[in-house]
Enzyme design. Sequence first.
Site, short mmCIF file in Angstrom:
data_model
loop_
_atom_site.label_atom_id
_atom_site.label_comp_id
_atom_site.label_asym_id
_atom_site.label_seq_id
_atom_site.Cartn_x
_atom_site.Cartn_y
_atom_site.Cartn_z
N VAL A 20 0.84 -1.20 0.00
CA VAL A 20 0.00 0.00 0.00
C VAL A 20 0.87 1.26 0.00
O VAL A 20 0.56 2.24 -0.67
CB VAL A 20 -0.97 0.01 1.21
N CYS A 21 1.98 1.21 0.73
CA CYS A 21 2.84 2.39 0.88
C CYS A 21 3.27 3.01 -0.46
O CYS A 21 3.16 4.23 -0.63
CB CYS A 21 4.06 2.07 1.74
#
Length: 186
Positions: A45-46
């Site tokens: 996700v980062c």
Amino acid sequence: MYIGSEVQAFNATAFHKGEFVEVSEQDLKGKWSVVFFYPADFTFVCPTELGDLADNYDEFQKLGVEIYGVSTDTHFTHKAWHDTSETIGKIQFPLIGDPTGKITRNFGVMIEEAGLAERGTFVIDPEGKIQIVEINAGGIGRDASELLRKVKAAQYVATHPGEVCPAKWKEGEATLAPSLDLVGKI
């Protein structure tokens, strides 16, 4: 960290535009800043969040806002990620290494049992005071356009005493002037 509280002192090394640079809380003063915590480099996700910020970075810059990405990785890891990921390679803002977790703890977003940061977003005014705090669960990515809207609202309220921005407010739309006349009428 709470709304209106001042950013605590810190010193760290960041990877920024191909170099290692020193960053401290003093760098946040005199301009609007976004301090954007994320769990770890080389994850899932980062990079989508940081890539979204990179794609919108010019818009933040037009508003006089600097973005600081922070994780508990080292500045060396940030460089390696920047050099190997097309998405992260777009980033023009500093990526601060916080391997001791001091900054992450100062902002109250350390996941102690994991040694990682929560998805915390902090908007800081030119005096070094926090105006917006948002913390998302690990699996929920953030949206740079929504953050941009919130920054514009914070800047508007800061320069227009006596006015507030209602829900979904966008630049150029009507604001409110709180008064007894509005109570029960909205």
